[in-house]
Write an enzyme that holds these catalytic residues in place. Structure first.
Site, mmCIF file in Angstrom:
data_model
loop_
_atom_site.group_PDB
_atom_site.id
_atom_site.type_symbol
_atom_site.label_atom_id
_atom_site.label_comp_id
_atom_site.label_asym_id
_atom_site.label_seq_id
_atom_site.Cartn_x
_atom_site.Cartn_y
_atom_site.Cartn_z
ATOM 1 N N SER A 153 -24.623 -46.891 16.476
ATOM 2 C CA SER A 153 -23.799 -46.356 17.563
ATOM 3 C C SER A 153 -22.561 -47.227 17.767
ATOM 4 C CB SER A 153 -24.653 -46.235 18.828
ATOM 5 O OG SER A 153 -24.038 -45.418 19.803
ATOM 6 N N ASP A 245 -26.255 -34.544 17.640
ATOM 7 C CA ASP A 245 -25.522 -35.682 18.199
ATOM 8 C C ASP A 245 -24.030 -35.365 18.124
ATOM 9 O OD1 ASP A 245 -24.360 -38.153 18.804
ATOM 10 O OD2 ASP A 245 -25.512 -39.275 17.327
ATOM 11 N N HIS A 275 -29.361 -38.676 18.998
ATOM 12 C CA HIS A 275 -28.788 -40.022 19.070
ATOM 13 C C HIS A 275 -29.874 -41.021 19.496
ATOM 14 C CE1 HIS A 275 -25.284 -42.620 19.141
ATOM 15 N NE2 HIS A 275 -25.802 -43.205 20.200
#
Length: 305
Positions: A153, A245, A275
């Protein structure tokens, strides 16, 4: 809650999401930062896992200021190390939040891994986190041993940025980059940002919030790697995204641009994942499979396969 085309069907990942929401509500970004961090720490603790046998940890600081944690598995089969940069939207996360993930990657890859506790926004906006990571990168490369940079991320964003800056400064030694559902500076108004705008676990509005908090200049390619004009000469990459996502197309587009520039890339979109699926690796079949593939890719890049 996302619409039906934004919701996976795998029971394990749905159970994971339900468990997450008990700790980290969907509207968490509306809460004060300290509350967000408390919720996130509780969430991470909920998904803790036993440490691999005989793996050791050592905490230290770089430059007298930046905390890092060194993981040494029982068996080390390579001189190449892994530099892991945690996710959390540049706002939450720590050495503790990704401790089990780092330990398991180090163990699976039979390689030493170093993680970093970089400064967080909003107390420290761009480029504080990036500068911390780059300082540790230089510290790790100083002894001439190769390094694989990895992150999930926000950490995937930072890892990609490290590779770009190292190339710009003619710094050698990065043997690979591993980008796990990274945010790389996509436009927020097309592709998966629309299609998965209300996806479970992360929405496009959340992505916009985190960007606003970080305050990185819009045209800075180290902060927004998709905006780089030249992708040649970058390290080999393993890039993995979650299908459900909003960040999915960032990963896919980056992989395409690296491949077009002649970089050796493996890209995988995890078909039933949302995610933050790394944290679901012990309760979701898809996440377990994705984590195995990830560890194999890391092993390949560090040279233990």
């Amino acid at each position: 809650m996302g619409t039906n085309n934004q919701i996976p069907t795998e029971p394990g990942i749905l159970a994971f999401h339900h468990r997450c929401e008990a700790f980290y509500p969907a509207d968490a970004v509306d809460a004060p930062i300290e509350q967000q961090r408390a919720w996130y720490d509780a969430l991470c603790a909920e998904f803790d896992a036993p440490s691999p046998d005989k793996l050791t940890r050592q905490d230290e600081t770089v430059g007298g200021r930046i905390p890092v944690r060194r993981y040494r598995p029982a068996a080390i089969a390579t001189q190449t190390r892994i530099f892991y940069i945690h996710g959390g939207g540049f706002v939450v996360g720590s050495l503790e939040s990704h401790d089990a993930i780092c330990a398991e990657i180090a163990h699976a890859a039979k390689a030493e891994l170093v993680s970093i506790d970089y400064r967080l926004a909003p107390e420290h906006v761009w480029p504080a986190a990036f500068d911390d990571c780059f300082k540790v990168l230089q510290w790790l490369l100083a002894d001439g041993r190769p390094l694989v940079v990895a992150g999930d991320s926000a950490g995937g964003n930072l890892a990609a940025g490290m590779a770009l800056k190292a190339r710009a400064e003619d710094i050698t030694g990065i043997a690979g980059q591993v980008l796990i559902y990274p945010g790389l500076g996509g436009d927020l108004v097309s592709g998966s940002y629309i299609e998965m705008g209300e996806a479970l676990g992360l929405t496009t509005a959340d992505v916009a919030y985190y960007r606003d908090v970080l305050k990185a200049p819009a045209e800075n390619v180290f902060a927004h790697p998709l905006k780089a004009g030249d992708f040649s000469g970058l390290p080999p990459a393993y890039i993995t995204s979650a299908h459900f996502d909003p960040l999915r197309d960032d990963a896919a587009l980056y992989a395409q641009r690296l491949i077009a520039a002649g970089v050796n890339v493996t890209y995988r979109d995890e078909p039933q994942m949302i995610h933050a699926w790394l944290r679901a690796r012990h309760m979701s079949e898809g996440a377990r499979d994705g984590f195995v593939r990830l560890c194999r890719a890391v092993s390949d890049l560090v040279g233990t396969l």
